[in-house]
Design a protein around this motif. Structure first.
Motif, short mmCIF file in Angstrom:
data_model
loop_
_atom_site.label_atom_id
_atom_site.label_comp_id
_atom_site.label_asym_id
_atom_site.label_seq_id
_atom_site.Cartn_x
_atom_site.Cartn_y
_atom_site.Cartn_z
N TRP A 31 10.93 -16.71 3.02
CA TRP A 31 11.83 -15.64 3.44
C TRP A 31 11.22 -14.26 3.28
O TRP A 31 11.82 -13.26 3.70
N MET A 32 10.03 -14.16 2.70
CA MET A 32 9.43 -12.87 2.38
C MET A 32 8.35 -12.44 3.37
O MET A 32 7.57 -13.27 3.86
N SER A 33 8.28 -11.14 3.60
CA SER A 33 7.19 -10.55 4.36
C SER A 33 5.95 -10.48 3.47
O SER A 33 6.00 -10.73 2.26
N LYS A 34 4.82 -10.12 4.08
CA LYS A 34 3.59 -9.98 3.31
C LYS A 34 3.76 -8.97 2.18
O LYS A 34 3.32 -9.21 1.04
N GLU A 35 4.41 -7.84 2.46
CA GLU A 35 4.60 -6.80 1.44
C GLU A 35 5.49 -7.31 0.31
O GLU A 35 5.26 -7.01 -0.87
N GLN A 36 6.51 -8.08 0.65
CA GLN A 36 7.40 -8.62 -0.38
C GLN A 36 6.70 -9.67 -1.23
O GLN A 36 6.91 -9.75 -2.44
N VAL A 37 5.85 -10.49 -0.60
CA VAL A 37 5.07 -11.47 -1.36
C VAL A 37 4.14 -10.75 -2.32
O VAL A 37 3.98 -11.15 -3.49
N GLU A 38 3.51 -9.67 -1.86
CA GLU A 38 2.60 -8.91 -2.71
C GLU A 38 3.34 -8.37 -3.94
O GLU A 38 2.83 -8.42 -5.06
N LYS A 39 4.56 -7.92 -3.72
CA LYS A 39 5.36 -7.41 -4.85
C LYS A 39 5.73 -8.55 -5.79
O LYS A 39 5.69 -8.39 -7.03
N ALA A 40 6.08 -9.71 -5.23
CA ALA A 40 6.44 -10.86 -6.06
C ALA A 40 5.24 -11.31 -6.91
O ALA A 40 5.39 -11.67 -8.08
N LEU A 41 4.05 -11.28 -6.34
CA LEU A 41 2.85 -11.65 -7.09
C LEU A 41 2.59 -10.67 -8.23
O LEU A 41 2.27 -11.05 -9.35
N ASP A 42 2.74 -9.38 -7.92
CA ASP A 42 2.55 -8.35 -8.96
C ASP A 42 3.55 -8.54 -10.09
O ASP A 42 3.21 -8.44 -11.27
N ARG A 43 4.81 -8.80 -9.74
CA ARG A 43 5.84 -8.97 -10.77
C ARG A 43 5.63 -10.26 -11.56
O ARG A 43 5.96 -10.32 -12.74
N LYS B 246 0.81 -1.19 0.00
CA LYS B 246 0.00 0.00 0.00
C LYS B 246 0.85 1.26 0.00
O LYS B 246 0.44 2.30 -0.48
N ASP B 247 2.02 1.17 0.59
CA ASP B 247 2.88 2.36 0.63
C ASP B 247 3.77 2.46 -0.59
O ASP B 247 4.63 3.32 -0.67
N GLY B 248 3.55 1.55 -1.55
CA GLY B 248 4.34 1.56 -2.78
C GLY B 248 5.75 1.05 -2.58
O GLY B 248 6.60 1.17 -3.44
N GLY B 249 6.04 0.46 -1.39
CA GLY B 249 7.38 0.01 -1.09
C GLY B 249 7.77 -1.22 -1.88
O GLY B 249 6.94 -1.90 -2.46
N SER B 250 9.06 -1.53 -1.88
CA SER B 250 9.56 -2.71 -2.57
C SER B 250 10.64 -3.33 -1.71
O SER B 250 11.00 -2.82 -0.65
N ILE B 251 11.16 -4.46 -2.16
CA ILE B 251 12.25 -5.11 -1.44
C ILE B 251 13.46 -4.17 -1.44
O ILE B 251 13.91 -3.74 -2.50
N PRO B 252 14.00 -3.82 -0.26
CA PRO B 252 15.08 -2.84 -0.21
C PRO B 252 16.29 -3.28 -1.03
O PRO B 252 16.74 -4.42 -0.94
N ASP B 253 16.82 -2.35 -1.84
CA ASP B 253 18.00 -2.67 -2.64
C ASP B 253 19.17 -3.06 -1.77
O ASP B 253 19.98 -3.93 -2.12
N GLU B 254 19.30 -2.40 -0.60
CA GLU B 254 20.43 -2.70 0.28
C GLU B 254 20.40 -4.16 0.74
O GLU B 254 21.43 -4.81 0.85
N GLU B 255 19.18 -4.65 1.00
CA GLU B 255 19.04 -6.03 1.46
C GLU B 255 19.43 -7.01 0.37
O GLU B 255 20.17 -7.97 0.59
N TRP B 256 18.92 -6.76 -0.87
CA TRP B 256 19.30 -7.61 -2.00
C TRP B 256 20.81 -7.60 -2.21
O TRP B 256 21.43 -8.64 -2.40
N GLU B 257 21.41 -6.41 -2.20
CA GLU B 257 22.84 -6.29 -2.48
C GLU B 257 23.68 -6.96 -1.39
O GLU B 257 24.72 -7.55 -1.66
#
Length: 364
Positions: free
Chosen positions: A151-163, A3-14
């Protein structure tokens, strides 16, 4: 996306990627697509499928029918066209004013009803088809509610579904891709470290073949031969997810696409339909355990079932037939398939199919 338009943090991925690149014990592993087989072997062997790089293609059997079965990742088939005398069995999906169906949140218990035949027209390209009541484009792909998984939070799962749905749109609905362009946006969502899939992609667009056919994942028509009618592709299907291997979020998309086309020649008005059902299983891997670029997924498997797309042809494009061509193509074998029937799973569809030759679709 949350809802806040957030995504998986780049710092975490890197950070995960830097840890993976150190080569320390227990570091992330390179993923691979699992189990590429042909349908006959899936049916005959009850055990786990063999690795797709070890498969030896079966001897090809020729047939005059139009339900073509091809090699897939994790098994699959290609269904091609309908016999002209089957036209009387095509259904009438309505006059274009029928109420749209509710989203498909679970597998239906039976195929759509069969009604009186109605041929499609340029003005009503889905006439005489269940797809007349289906949604347009990505709107026909049902997304489930997200929840924290693996390994994903609810917000990260939502982003994965959208992608994941973005990949379906870019690979099977994008106007440029449908007219034969390379699906660059879709490919950009695929993990570049999954080497067997990257090898397949390189071969599929350079030299399409039974083993390396771009139509397993992407919908493409040769614009010098046919063109889409209008800008609407009807879809019906759903996305589901669960925790996969090594804590990954495993997303499964099972979607049927209906493409109305006419010949490319100016003034052509006979409408044919190519119907494609794809099941794609995508793994959104934990970068601490699998080498993966941020925002990309790895393939677990993919399967395709295509009606009126070409029988045993591997040009990298769908090759739909029209009435005059079907009248001279001969008959399919005794095996019949309803391309609109989504009540069976893709595995069941594969087991019922032969890995060679062409059968007959009961409607188009």
């Amino acid at each position: 996306m949350g809802k806040d338009g957030g995504s998986i943090p780049d710092e975490e991925w890197e950070r995960f990627l830097r840890n993976a690149e150190t080569g320390t014990q227990g570091g992330p592993k390179e993923p691979s697509a699992r189990a590429r087989m042909v349908a006959r072997r899936l049916r005959e062997q009850p055990g786990p499928p063999e690795g797709w790089r070890t498969h030896q293609p079966a001897r090809r059997r020729r047939s005059k029918g139009w339900y073509a079965v091809g090699l897939l990742v994790a098994a699959g088939l290609l269904v091609v066209a309908v016999a002209p005398e089957r036209v009387a069995g095509w259904i009438a999906g309505g006059d274009g004013e029928s109420a749209p169906l509710a989203a498909e949140s679970q597998r239906p218990s039976k195929p759509p009803a069969t009604e009186t035949a109605q041929l499609p027209t340029v003005e009503q390209p889905f006439k005489g088809s269940p797809a007349v009541r289906w949604a347009d484009g990505a709107a026909g792909i049902h997304l489930p509610a997200a929840r924290a998984t693996g390994w994903m939070s609810k917000e990260q799962v939502e982003k994965a579904l959208d992608r994941s749905r973005d990949f379906l749109a870019e690979s099977s609905l994008d106007a440029g891709v449908l007219s034969g362009e390379r699906p660059r946006k879709a490919i950009a969502l695929i993990n570049p470290h999954q080497q067997d899939v990257q090898d397949y992609l390189a071969a599929a667009f350079r030299a399409p073949s039974r083993e390396d056919d771009p139509l397993l994942l992407f919908s493409r028509f040769e614009d010098s031969k046919v063109r889409l009618v209008g800008d609407v592709v009807k879809t019906r299907g759903r996305i589901t997810f669960r925790e996969g291997e090594r804590g990954a979020v495993e997303v499964t998309a099972d979607v049927t696409y209906v493409y109305p086309v006419v010949r490319a020649a100016e003034g052509s008005d006979e409408v044919a339909r190519t119907i494609v059902r794809r099941e794609v299983v995508m793994s959104w891997d934990d970068p601490a355990k699998v080498i993966v670029e941020p925002g990309t997924f790895s393939f677990v498997s993919y399967k395709v079932d295509t009606t009126n797309g070409g029988c045993d042809t591997f040009t990298g494009y769908f090759n739909p037939e029209f009435r005059a061509e079907r009248a001279t193509s001969g008959q399919g074998d005794d095996r019949e398939v309803d391309p609109y029937d989504r009540s069976d799973s893709m595995d069941e569809r594969m087991r019922d199919a032969d890995d060679e030759g062409c059968g007959t679709a009961t409607r188009s």
